[in-house]
Design an enzyme around this catalytic site. Structure first.
Site, PDB file in Angstrom:
ATOM      1  N   HIS A  82     -10.240   2.309  11.051  1.00  0.00           N
ATOM      2  CA  HIS A  82      -9.055   2.285  10.120  1.00  0.00           C
ATOM      3  C   HIS A  82      -7.834   2.041  10.468  1.00  0.00           C
ATOM      4  CE1 HIS A  82      -6.589   3.346   6.710  1.00  0.00           C
ATOM      5  NE2 HIS A  82      -7.740   3.566   5.976  1.00  0.00           N
ATOM      6  N   GLY A 163      14.814   8.881  12.725  1.00  0.00           N
ATOM      7  CA  GLY A 163      14.099   8.774  14.094  1.00  0.00           C
ATOM      8  C   GLY A 163      14.719   7.685  15.003  1.00  0.00           C
ATOM      9  N   ARG A 165      15.276   3.794  16.312  1.00  0.00           N
ATOM     10  CA  ARG A 165      14.528   2.468  16.748  1.00  0.00           C
ATOM     11  C   ARG A 165      13.750   2.790  17.989  1.00  0.00           C
ATOM     12  NH1 ARG A 165      15.715  -2.238  14.234  1.00  0.00           N
ATOM     13  NH2 ARG A 165      17.606  -2.201  13.052  1.00  0.00           N
ATOM     14  N   PRO A 169       5.817   8.415  22.175  1.00  0.00           N
ATOM     15  CA  PRO A 169       4.998   7.754  23.050  1.00  0.00           C
ATOM     16  C   PRO A 169       3.473   7.858  22.794  1.00  0.00           C
ATOM     17  CG  PRO A 169       6.161   9.615  24.102  1.00  0.00           C
ATOM     18  CD  PRO A 169       6.756   9.378  22.760  1.00  0.00           C
ATOM     19  N   THR A 170       3.051   9.035  22.067  1.00  0.00           N
ATOM     20  CA  THR A 170       1.820   9.151  22.015  1.00  0.00           C
ATOM     21  C   THR A 170       1.286   9.363  20.681  1.00  0.00           C
ATOM     22  OG1 THR A 170       1.803  11.609  22.314  1.00  0.00           O
ATOM     23  CG2 THR A 170       1.213  10.369  24.072  1.00  0.00           C
TER      24      THR A 170
END
Length: 302
Positions: A82, A163, A165, A169-170
């Site tokens: 997905h 939030g 641009r 990171p995860t």
């Protein structure tokens, strides 16, 4: 009468039971929230969680869920059938009782702002909460997925609503918004040829000239018990009254027959409005003058 808002977030993990349970616990342990259902798919590597409550409880549970998912899910190591762009990929809010679409839009904005601030995950507002027309469709927002999102958010038209641009990171980015009830609906075919499922999905989905309010994709699925692979036509029915489920089933049957293929089984993912299923019963049983309001027992006692 008590206010009821429903949320159905999708998290990008359908394989690690400890991670899934830790995320679901955020709902279980929030006063005023009721966990209705959750289900996982290993091939999609995705879980769907459904819960209800008043606006305050749903807001708190939703923020807690994203914070926990961002802590535990690393999309740098995520694989699955997905498409996904976030640890929590999408989080819709639906008005169920004593509330309006506008209430859910306002809730989506509050939750989106809190997620960006408290979890550090940038948020796009989508569907009825969208701040511009091209952001109404989740597929458009998600295009590029996690791997391409850091570059996408630098484009002039693709700064997240909350939030900045950047991406987490995860945990990537996510979509939050208000929408009507949706039926997530899969049709499994007795073939391993995923191209057949992709061809059929293209025929039935709205964006390629198919049925109104139908989004669909073709996937290769592996049975969790036997390891046998098969093709799946996966659908999101965004308005089951505009296009009923039985119409999609009959069209998929017809198109699959061109390849000498049949539908093995169908499944509803998560919860489904009763009317979507009684419409199917009325069609397949050829019920005459069936009255949903009068003839369904539960309508008289709920």
């Amino acid at each position: 009468m008590a206010q009821i808002i429903e949320s159905i977030p999708n998290i990008s993990n359908g394989r690690d039971k400890e991670v899934i349970e830790a995320c679901v616990d955020q709902i279980r342990n929030t006063p005023g929230c009721t966990l209705l259902d959750y289900s996982s798919d290993e091939s999609h590597n995705r879980s769907v969680i459904t819960y209800i409550g008043n606006a305050e409880a749903v807001e708190e549970a939703s923020v807690k869920l994203v914070k926990k998912a961002a802590e535990l899910i690393d999309l740098n190591h995520h694989t699955g059938e997905h498409p996904r762009m976030g640890a929590v990929d999408v989080m819709p809010f639906l008005p169920i009782k004593d509330c309006t679409t506008e209430d859910c839009i306002e809730l989506s904005k509050k939750v989106g702002a809190r997620i960006a601030e408290e979890a550090g995950v940038p948020v796009f507002l989508y569907e009825q909460s969208a701040t511009r027309p091209e952001r109404q469709n989740l597929v458009t927002i998600r295009k590029g997925q996690f791997e391409g999102m850091a570059e996408k958010v630098q484009q002039p038209d693709w700064e997240p609503d909350f939030g900045g641009r950047r991406i987490h990171p995860t945990a990537g980015v996510m979509a939050v918004g208000a929408r009507p009830p949706l039926v997530a609906f899969n049709l499994d075919l007795d073939t391993e040829d995923v191209q057949i499922a992709k061809n059929i999905a293209k025929i039935i989905r709205e964006k390629d000239g198919g049925f109104k309010c139908v989004k669909s994709m073709g996937f290769e699925i592996e049975d969790e018990e036997t390891g046998k692979k098969y093709a799946q036509v996966s659908c999101n029915m965004t308005n089951y009254q505009q296009t009923p489920l039985y119409r999609v089933v009959e069209t998929v049957k017809t198109e699959a027959a061109r390849y000498g293929v049949h539908i093995m089984k169908c499944e509803i993912v998560g919860l489904c409005p009763m009317k979507a299923l009684t419409d199917c019963a009325e069609y397949y049983m050829q019920l005459n003058d069936f009255d949903f309001e009068k003839q369904v027992l539960e309508n008289h006692i709920i």
